[in-house]
Design an enzyme around this catalytic site. Sequence first.
Site, short mmCIF file in Angstrom:
data_model
loop_
_atom_site.label_atom_id
_atom_site.label_comp_id
_atom_site.label_asym_id
_atom_site.label_seq_id
_atom_site.Cartn_x
_atom_site.Cartn_y
_atom_site.Cartn_z
N LEU A 1 -1.06 -3.52 -13.97
CA LEU A 1 -2.32 -2.78 -14.00
C LEU A 1 -2.07 -1.35 -14.48
CD1 LEU A 1 -4.22 -3.94 -10.79
CD2 LEU A 1 -3.77 -5.12 -12.95
N ARG B 1 -6.30 12.79 -11.41
CA ARG B 1 -5.54 13.86 -10.75
C ARG B 1 -4.35 14.34 -11.55
NH1 ARG B 1 -4.36 11.38 -5.14
NH2 ARG B 1 -5.08 9.46 -6.11
C1 UD1 Z 1 -4.39 -0.03 -3.80
C2 UD1 Z 1 -4.56 -1.12 -2.79
C3 UD1 Z 1 -4.08 -0.62 -1.42
C4 UD1 Z 1 -2.64 -0.17 -1.52
C5 UD1 Z 1 -2.49 0.85 -2.62
C6 UD1 Z 1 -1.02 1.16 -2.86
C7 UD1 Z 1 -6.54 -2.35 -3.51
C8 UD1 Z 1 -7.97 -2.60 -3.28
N1 UD1 Z 1 -5.97 -1.46 -2.72
O1 UD1 Z 1 -5.24 1.04 -3.41
O2 UD1 Z 1 -4.19 -1.64 -0.46
O3 UD1 Z 1 -2.21 0.38 -0.28
O4 UD1 Z 1 -3.01 0.36 -3.87
O5 UD1 Z 1 -0.89 2.20 -3.77
O6 UD1 Z 1 -5.94 -2.96 -4.36
N2 UD1 Z 1 -6.53 -0.23 -11.51
C9 UD1 Z 1 -6.95 -0.80 -12.68
N3 UD1 Z 1 -8.23 -1.21 -12.78
C10 UD1 Z 1 -9.11 -1.07 -11.76
C11 UD1 Z 1 -8.66 -0.49 -10.57
C12 UD1 Z 1 -7.36 -0.07 -10.47
O7 UD1 Z 1 -6.18 -0.94 -13.63
O8 UD1 Z 1 -10.27 -1.50 -11.93
C13 UD1 Z 1 -5.13 0.23 -11.40
C14 UD1 Z 1 -5.08 1.74 -11.26
O9 UD1 Z 1 -4.90 2.36 -12.52
C15 UD1 Z 1 -3.90 1.95 -10.36
C16 UD1 Z 1 -3.81 0.67 -9.54
O10 UD1 Z 1 -4.58 -0.28 -10.22
O11 UD1 Z 1 -2.71 2.08 -11.10
C17 UD1 Z 1 -4.25 0.85 -8.11
O12 UD1 Z 1 -5.61 1.18 -8.10
P1 UD1 Z 1 -6.22 2.24 -7.11
O13 UD1 Z 1 -7.66 2.32 -7.30
O14 UD1 Z 1 -5.45 3.50 -7.19
O15 UD1 Z 1 -5.93 1.53 -5.71
P2 UD1 Z 1 -5.65 2.27 -4.36
O16 UD1 Z 1 -6.91 2.82 -3.85
O17 UD1 Z 1 -4.51 3.18 -4.49
#
Ligand code: UD1
Length: 458
Positions: free
Chosen positions: A10, A17
């Site tokens: 992903l 940030r």
């Molecule tokens: C996520 C996890 C959380 C975990 C944490 C660890 C979920 C719902 N939650 O939270 O349980 O503790 O990671 O760091 O999965 N991304 C995409 N497309 C999207 C959404 C996200 O590519 O539609 C990628 C983001 O760029 C990022 C990663 O996925 O690199 C994680 O997404 P983010 O929204 O940061 O999840 P967290 O809230 O950190």
Amino acid sequence: MPDRVHAIILAAGQGTRMKSARPKVLHAVGGKPMLGHVLDAATDAGIGQSHLVLGHGAEQVRAWLETRPGAVPQAVIQAQQLGTAHAVGQALPAVPDTALVVVLYGDVPLISAATVQALIEAAQDGLALLTVTLDEPRGYGRILRDTAGRVTGIVEEKDASDAQRQIREVNTGLIAAPARRLRRWLAHVGNDNANREYYLTDVVGLAARDGVAIRTLQAASAAEVEGVNDPLQLARAERLYQRRQTERLQRDGLYLADPARFDLRGQLHIGRDVQIDIGCVIEGTVTLGDNVRIGPYCILRDVEVAAGTRIEAHSLLDDCRVGPGCVIGPYARLRPGTELGRDVHIGNFVELKKTTVGDGSKANHLAYLGDAVIGARVNVGAGVITCNYDGAHKFTTTIGDDAFIGTDSQLVAPVSIGRGAYIAAGSTIAKDAPDDQLTINRARDQRSLPGWKRPRKT
Ligand code: UD1
Ligand code: CA
């Protein structure tokens, strides 16, 4: 096993940030984009196929992917970032039902191949989760377990009750599961939560309900699974990465004056008894032979240095080869295409570019030698300049063995200085100088005026 494992990485998030025009996953750790580390970890774990989920800055990421050696991984665009489950769902159609899927993150750069492998092994036909226990679990999804210790689900911080927020075992986000099961679970994930996002973490509850085995694996360290969201965390990942490298190199016999003041952004190959003083930066591929000593604050990029050579403080070597027993610097600059034989001395404020220097030759002070072929035992005096450029083209200067180039001479290329030739100080040499003769080109009318008075201020 490896053939049927596919990684989904992903990397669609904006990385707000980071406050940067560059997509987050292209920010470098140890000189390599974070995404490069993740792709390499997948490859090193034996994973045959990686699928990238791109969004923000996808064009820049794709352009970078093209520059990497080897097969370009598949990439899908997630136009809107609707959540981690939605992101995985974008890549899943390209994964066969028989595959095992490992979900990785472009902004979790320090993940090791060994951990990815362990996660693959733990999954078998069920679901494997990588978790970590933190003193300060704020912001992470919490691992929910029943009284028997079996995982029942994951709850995100924003959706968690006060009691659930006390749980210190958190989700790293890395999971492994069979594609066929993942596809089925993802179809049932909704966005009825505080963020209105499709959470990948919801598949854990669905797996528990299906009675599928859920195995958890603890990460080797919290650092290994730490995500990078801002420049502060990027710098922290950098220091951790550097420490990993220096520990490995020190165990291999590298003598670092201070591992905290050393940066390697590439590959370093060392012989025995190599010493590196503080503040040095090593980039690209660098090889240092036995007993090489590097003084403080040197930068070496794509360089080979043979045994016994000493590089003194504040020298910059870029894309060049240095023979054995040389002394370089302090304050020397060796630019691309420089090749030095053995026992060559290049002193302070000497710049070389695309120049070869034969055994035992010296240029000890203040010189520019560009596009030159210099023989053995040549002495280049202070202030000597090869005039290699007419504003349009570059020309070669050739200097024979045992020649002596007097101080402050200009060699106007194309020009050739013979073997054993002696160039008088302050000469401008635009015609070839013969072997074994003194060549001088200097204004002849040096005069002294008796009775001359110094001007005085009126
Ligand atoms: C996520 C996890 C959380 C975990 C944490 C660890 C979920 C719902 N939650 O939270 O349980 O503790 O990671 O760091 O999965 N991304 C995409 N497309 C999207 C959404 C996200 O590519 O539609 C990628 C983001 O760029 C990022 C990663 O996925 O690199 C994680 O997404 P983010 O929204 O940061 O999840 P967290 O809230 O950190
Ligand atoms: Ca995150």
